[in-house]
Design an enzyme around this catalytic site. Structure first.
Site, mmCIF file in Angstrom:
data_model
loop_
_atom_site.group_PDB
_atom_site.id
_atom_site.type_symbol
_atom_site.label_atom_id
_atom_site.label_comp_id
_atom_site.label_asym_id
_atom_site.label_seq_id
_atom_site.Cartn_x
_atom_site.Cartn_y
_atom_site.Cartn_z
ATOM 1 N N SER A 75 0.833 -1.205 0.000
ATOM 2 C CA SER A 75 0.000 0.000 0.000
ATOM 3 C C SER A 75 0.865 1.251 0.000
ATOM 4 C CB SER A 75 -0.955 0.009 1.193
ATOM 5 O OG SER A 75 -0.229 0.027 2.393
ATOM 6 N N ASP A 76 0.215 2.358 -0.352
ATOM 7 C CA ASP A 76 0.903 3.642 -0.340
ATOM 8 C C ASP A 76 -0.105 4.744 -0.050
ATOM 9 O OD1 ASP A 76 3.685 4.862 -1.111
ATOM 10 O OD2 ASP A 76 2.172 6.205 -1.923
ATOM 11 N N THR A 77 0.317 5.695 0.745
ATOM 12 C CA THR A 77 -0.555 6.813 1.128
ATOM 13 C C THR A 77 0.079 8.133 0.710
ATOM 14 O OG1 THR A 77 -1.383 5.591 3.053
ATOM 15 C CG2 THR A 77 -1.688 7.981 3.072
ATOM 16 N N SER A 112 -3.786 3.784 -1.505
ATOM 17 C CA SER A 112 -3.986 2.718 -2.486
ATOM 18 C C SER A 112 -3.454 1.408 -1.924
ATOM 19 C CB SER A 112 -3.246 3.040 -3.790
ATOM 20 O OG SER A 112 -3.780 4.191 -4.394
#
Length: 195
Positions: A75-77, A112
């Protein structure tokens, strides 16, 4: 409950984030941790969720060969504000500048999540709007000096002091702001387990 669907699968969480580890435990998911170093650089033309989608998938690509029962989750924020992405600040001064720019403003937090199996890649995202009150220089200074803003997108953690005193409204998921839209993880893992 979810683990009954996942009994024949091995879930691999490719994240070093203690917050994400906590969420997986609270969701009732058995998982292994496997973090692989990836240079988090994205094409400059990307905007909003295209950035976090790209980076989440980039992290998943580090896992070349998977067994049929394995599911890798990355995931990535990002924080999206004034038509640009605010990632993790590199210095305390940069952290202060980021927080000043969001003072008395609404920004978006986009997380995401990429799910990779031996045969498919699924990328989903969720967006939450967060509004800060007018933050004083003293409040920003105190937060930056007493917490760790350098490891957080947008230089703040919603679950920390600045969130307690500064955030006036949230539209969307609190967990998305913390770095994992848990409802998406739950629904997608059940879909994958059934497929």
């Amino acid at each position: 409950m979810i683990q009954s669907f996942l009994n024949n699968h091995t879930v691999i969480l490719a994240s070093g984030s203690p917050r994400r580890h906590h969420f997986f435990k609270e969701l009732g998911i058995d998982f292994k941790i496997d973090v692989r170093e990836v240079e988090e650089i994205y094409p400059e033309h990307l905007k909003r969720e295209a950035i976090s989608n790209y980076l989440a998938e980039l992290k998943a690509e580090a896992f070349n060969i998977l067994n049929p029962q394995e599911i890798v989750i990355t995931s990535d924020t990002i924080v999206w504000h004034n038509e640009k992405a605010l990632g993790k600040p590199k210095t305390l001064d940069e952290a202060k500048t980021m927080l000043q720019s969001m003072s008395n403003q609404t920004h978006e937090v986009i997380t995401s999540v990429c799910f990779k199996t031996a045969t498919k890649i699924i990328v989903k995202h969720h967006t939450t709007q967060v509004t800060f009150k007018t933050l004083t220089d003293q409040e920003i200074e105190y937060y930056v000096e007493t917490h760790q803003p350098l490891d957080k997108a947008g230089a703040y953690g919603i679950q920390e002091w600045i969130g307690y005193i500064g955030i006036t409204s949230i539209t969307g998921s609190f967990f998305t702001v913390m770095g994992l839209p848990t409802h998406i993880v739950y629904e997608t893992l059940i879909e994958l387990a059934k497929s």
